[in-house]
Design a protein around this motif. Structure first.
Motif, PDB file in Angstrom:
ATOM      1  N   ILE A  15      -7.001   1.551   5.107  1.00 27.56           N
ATOM      2  CA  ILE A  15      -8.222   1.853   4.365  1.00 27.56           C
ATOM      3  C   ILE A  15      -8.096   3.190   3.652  1.00 27.56           C
ATOM      4  CG2 ILE A  15     -10.677   2.425   4.632  1.00 27.56           C
ATOM      5  CD1 ILE A  15     -10.684   0.271   6.937  1.00 27.56           C
ATOM      6  N   VAL A  16      -7.554   4.196   4.350  1.00 22.49           N
ATOM      7  CA  VAL A  16      -7.382   5.523   3.745  1.00 22.49           C
ATOM      8  C   VAL A  16      -6.442   5.447   2.546  1.00 22.49           C
ATOM      9  CG1 VAL A  16      -6.449   7.838   4.132  1.00 22.49           C
ATOM     10  CG2 VAL A  16      -7.976   6.816   5.822  1.00 22.49           C
ATOM     11  N   LEU A  17      -5.308   4.748   2.691  1.00 21.92           N
ATOM     12  CA  LEU A  17      -4.383   4.625   1.563  1.00 21.92           C
ATOM     13  C   LEU A  17      -5.025   3.908   0.380  1.00 21.92           C
ATOM     14  CD1 LEU A  17      -0.911   3.772   3.169  1.00 21.92           C
ATOM     15  CD2 LEU A  17      -1.633   5.908   2.120  1.00 21.92           C
ATOM     16  N   THR A  18      -5.820   2.888   0.671  1.00 22.96           N
ATOM     17  CA  THR A  18      -6.490   2.154  -0.396  1.00 22.96           C
ATOM     18  C   THR A  18      -7.527   3.031  -1.094  1.00 22.96           C
ATOM     19  OG1 THR A  18      -6.161   0.079   0.792  1.00 22.96           O
ATOM     20  CG2 THR A  18      -7.821   0.083  -0.947  1.00 22.96           C
ATOM     21  N   LYS A  19      -8.348   3.724  -0.327  1.00 22.01           N
ATOM     22  CA  LYS A  19      -9.385   4.584  -0.904  1.00 22.01           C
ATOM     23  C   LYS A  19      -8.786   5.772  -1.663  1.00 22.01           C
ATOM     24  CE  LYS A  19     -13.045   2.395   0.299  1.00 22.01           C
ATOM     25  NZ  LYS A  19     -13.871   1.774  -0.725  1.00 22.01           N
ATOM     26  N   ALA A  20      -7.623   6.251  -1.225  1.00 22.07           N
ATOM     27  CA  ALA A  20      -6.961   7.363  -1.905  1.00 22.07           C
ATOM     28  C   ALA A  20      -6.189   6.887  -3.137  1.00 22.07           C
ATOM     29  CB  ALA A  20      -6.008   8.067  -0.947  1.00 22.07           C
ATOM     30  N   GLU A  21      -6.205   5.595  -3.384  1.00 26.81           N
ATOM     31  CA  GLU A  21      -5.497   4.957  -4.494  1.00 26.81           C
ATOM     32  C   GLU A  21      -3.987   5.143  -4.396  1.00 26.81           C
ATOM     33  OE1 GLU A  21      -7.122   6.136  -8.255  1.00 26.81           O
ATOM     34  OE2 GLU A  21      -9.109   5.366  -7.770  1.00 26.81           O
ATOM     35  N   ALA A  22      -3.475   5.335  -3.189  1.00 19.23           N
ATOM     36  CA  ALA A  22      -2.036   5.489  -2.989  1.00 19.23           C
ATOM     37  C   ALA A  22      -1.303   4.162  -3.100  1.00 19.23           C
ATOM     38  CB  ALA A  22      -1.752   6.121  -1.627  1.00 19.23           C
ATOM     39  N   VAL A  23      -2.034   3.053  -3.091  1.00 17.93           N
ATOM     40  CA  VAL A  23      -1.412   1.734  -3.205  1.00 17.93           C
ATOM     41  C   VAL A  23      -1.622   1.149  -4.605  1.00 17.93           C
ATOM     42  CG1 VAL A  23      -1.604   1.240  -0.754  1.00 17.93           C
ATOM     43  CG2 VAL A  23      -3.438   0.530  -2.277  1.00 17.93           C
ATOM     44  N   SER A  24      -2.207   1.940  -5.491  1.00 11.80           N
ATOM     45  CA  SER A  24      -2.505   1.481  -6.839  1.00 11.80           C
ATOM     46  C   SER A  24      -1.249   1.479  -7.705  1.00 11.80           C
ATOM     47  CB  SER A  24      -3.566   2.396  -7.468  1.00 11.80           C
ATOM     48  OG  SER A  24      -3.642   2.196  -8.859  1.00 11.80           O
ATOM     49  N   TRP A  25      -0.988   0.336  -8.338  1.00 17.36           N
ATOM     50  CA  TRP A  25       0.160   0.248  -9.234  1.00 17.36           C
ATOM     51  C   TRP A  25       0.028   1.260 -10.358  1.00 17.36           C
ATOM     52  CZ3 TRP A  25       0.684  -0.437 -14.429  1.00 17.36           C
ATOM     53  CH2 TRP A  25       1.974  -0.648 -14.886  1.00 17.36           C
ATOM     54  N   TYR A  26      -1.189   1.442 -10.862  1.00 21.61           N
ATOM     55  CA  TYR A  26      -1.405   2.372 -11.962  1.00 21.61           C
ATOM     56  C   TYR A  26      -1.076   3.803 -11.545  1.00 21.61           C
ATOM     57  CZ  TYR A  26      -3.499   4.883 -15.816  1.00 21.61           C
ATOM     58  OH  TYR A  26      -3.698   5.725 -16.873  1.00 21.61           O
ATOM     59  N   ARG A  27      -1.476   4.192 -10.335  1.00 29.89           N
ATOM     60  CA  ARG A  27      -1.171   5.550  -9.850  1.00 29.89           C
ATOM     61  C   ARG A  27       0.340   5.755  -9.702  1.00 29.89           C
ATOM     62  NH1 ARG A  27      -4.966   9.263 -10.755  1.00 29.89           N
ATOM     63  NH2 ARG A  27      -6.971   8.582  -9.981  1.00 29.89           N
ATOM     64  N   ILE A  28       1.025   4.718  -9.217  1.00 30.18           N
ATOM     65  CA  ILE A  28       2.482   4.801  -9.075  1.00 30.18           C
ATOM     66  C   ILE A  28       3.129   4.905 -10.454  1.00 30.18           C
ATOM     67  CG2 ILE A  28       4.531   3.527  -8.314  1.00 30.18           C
ATOM     68  CD1 ILE A  28       2.716   2.440  -6.010  1.00 30.18           C
ATOM     69  N   TYR A  29       2.637   4.134 -11.417  1.00 25.94           N
ATOM     70  CA  TYR A  29       3.133   4.189 -12.788  1.00 25.94           C
ATOM     71  C   TYR A  29       2.935   5.587 -13.367  1.00 25.94           C
ATOM     72  CZ  TYR A  29       3.489   3.235 -17.791  1.00 25.94           C
ATOM     73  OH  TYR A  29       3.841   3.276 -19.116  1.00 25.94           O
ATOM     74  N   GLU A  30       1.734   6.161 -13.163  1.00 25.57           N
ATOM     75  CA  GLU A  30       1.467   7.523 -13.631  1.00 25.57           C
ATOM     76  C   GLU A  30       2.456   8.518 -13.045  1.00 25.57           C
ATOM     77  OE1 GLU A  30      -3.269   8.235 -14.374  1.00 25.57           O
ATOM     78  OE2 GLU A  30      -2.541   8.274 -12.320  1.00 25.57           O
ATOM     79  N   MET A  31       2.761   8.350 -11.754  1.00 21.76           N
ATOM     80  CA  MET A  31       3.679   9.274 -11.093  1.00 21.76           C
ATOM     81  C   MET A  31       5.057   9.216 -11.747  1.00 21.76           C
ATOM     82  SD  MET A  31       5.009   9.382  -7.158  1.00 21.76           S
ATOM     83  CE  MET A  31       5.827   7.816  -7.263  1.00 21.76           C
ATOM     84  N   PHE A  32       5.580   8.008 -11.949  1.00 26.62           N
ATOM     85  CA  PHE A  32       6.914   7.880 -12.519  1.00 26.62           C
ATOM     86  C   PHE A  32       6.966   8.254 -13.996  1.00 26.62           C
ATOM     87  CE2 PHE A  32       7.729   5.308  -8.687  1.00 26.62           C
ATOM     88  CZ  PHE A  32       8.886   5.963  -8.269  1.00 26.62           C
ATOM     89  N   GLN A  33       5.821   8.312 -14.646  1.00 26.60           N
ATOM     90  CA  GLN A  33       5.757   8.784 -16.034  1.00 26.60           C
ATOM     91  C   GLN A  33       5.441  10.282 -16.103  1.00 26.60           C
ATOM     92  OE1 GLN A  33       6.212   6.960 -18.987  1.00 26.60           O
ATOM     93  NE2 GLN A  33       7.042   5.434 -17.587  1.00 26.60           N
ATOM     94  N   PHE A  34       5.303  10.938 -14.939  1.00 29.64           N
ATOM     95  CA  PHE A  34       4.940  12.354 -14.833  1.00 29.64           C
ATOM     96  C   PHE A  34       3.648  12.656 -15.596  1.00 29.64           C
ATOM     97  CE2 PHE A  34       9.557  12.235 -14.240  1.00 29.64           C
ATOM     98  CZ  PHE A  34       9.648  12.826 -13.001  1.00 29.64           C
ATOM     99  N   GLN A  35       2.659  11.753 -15.493  1.00 27.67           N
ATOM    100  CA  GLN A  35       1.389  11.924 -16.175  1.00 27.67           C
ATOM    101  C   GLN A  35       0.281  12.416 -15.254  1.00 27.67           C
ATOM    102  OE1 GLN A  35       0.674   8.037 -17.782  1.00 27.67           O
ATOM    103  NE2 GLN A  35       2.056   8.342 -19.515  1.00 27.67           N
ATOM    104  N   SER A  36       0.512  12.385 -13.941  1.00 25.49           N
ATOM    105  CA  SER A  36      -0.552  12.764 -13.012  1.00 25.49           C
ATOM    106  C   SER A  36       0.060  13.364 -11.746  1.00 25.49           C
ATOM    107  CB  SER A  36      -1.383  11.526 -12.651  1.00 25.49           C
ATOM    108  OG  SER A  36      -2.318  11.836 -11.650  1.00 25.49           O
ATOM    109  N   PHE A  37      -0.684  14.287 -11.170  1.00 23.53           N
ATOM    110  CA  PHE A  37      -0.260  14.941  -9.928  1.00 23.53           C
ATOM    111  C   PHE A  37      -0.721  14.176  -8.693  1.00 23.53           C
ATOM    112  CE2 PHE A  37      -0.923  18.105  -6.559  1.00 23.53           C
ATOM    113  CZ  PHE A  37       0.360  18.628  -6.476  1.00 23.53           C
ATOM    114  N   HIS A  38      -1.557  13.169  -8.863  1.00 23.21           N
ATOM    115  CA  HIS A  38      -2.215  12.465  -7.767  1.00 23.21           C
ATOM    116  C   HIS A  38      -1.239  12.031  -6.668  1.00 23.21           C
ATOM    117  CE1 HIS A  38      -5.581  10.097  -6.129  1.00 23.21           C
ATOM    118  NE2 HIS A  38      -4.652   9.221  -5.788  1.00 23.21           N
ATOM    119  N   MET A  39      -0.261  11.228  -7.011  1.00 20.83           N
ATOM    120  CA  MET A  39       0.681  10.717  -6.006  1.00 20.83           C
ATOM    121  C   MET A  39       1.585  11.809  -5.453  1.00 20.83           C
ATOM    122  SD  MET A  39       0.112   7.574  -5.303  1.00 20.83           S
ATOM    123  CE  MET A  39       1.599   7.087  -4.488  1.00 20.83           C
TER     124      MET A  39
END
Length: 137
Positions: A15-39
């Motif tokens: 639940i925590v990972l889901t609410k933190a959006e750590a399982v979001s494909w979009y967040r992972i995509y942002e990370m690998f594009q160096f567009q967001s600090f979230h992940m």
């Protein structure tokens, strides 16, 4: 019944990972594009938590469920295999858009295409088991 507390912690962790959006494909995509600090922030908190947890286990000589002392072996010297393993892991993560950790969380949330990622992870684990004796480690 002894395992129920671990199952509950697993559900809470999911639940925590889901609410933190750590399982979001979009967040992972942002990370690998160096567009967001979230992940990156989540990963850094996980590393810090792991370091503190390991130090507490070592200093307080924590015991396992069976009552045996937990012993953490030192890593072997050399970094080449860690770089290669990290590269393969990172490429798989980027291609699948999912870290192996939350595969079951994503399936539980109803993202059925992740079953293909699970099949790939199981196939990769099986193939590693077949060739591990020929690998230089």
């Amino acid at each position: 019944m002894k395992s129920i507390k671990f199952i509950i912690v697993g559900f809470i962790f999911g639940i925590v990972l889901t609410k933190a959006e750590a399982v979001s494909w979009y967040r992972i995509y942002e990370m690998f594009q160096f567009q967001s600090f979230h992940m990156f922030g989540i990963i850094m908190v996980a590393i810090a938590t792991g370091v503190v947890g390991i130090q507490l286990i070592k200093r307080f000589e924590v015991k396992s469920i069976e009552g045996e002392p937990i012993k953490i072996a030192d890593k072997e010297k050399g970094s080449f295999r860690y770089w290669i393993g990290g590269l393969i892991f990172g490429l798989g993560w980027a291609l699948a858009g999912a870290c192996p950790g939350p595969i079951f969380i994503l399936i539980g949330a109803g993202f059925w295409p992740v079953l293909l990622v699970l099949a790939g992870a199981l196939l990769g684990t099986f193939l590693y088991g077949l060739i591990k004796d020929q690998l230089p480690h």
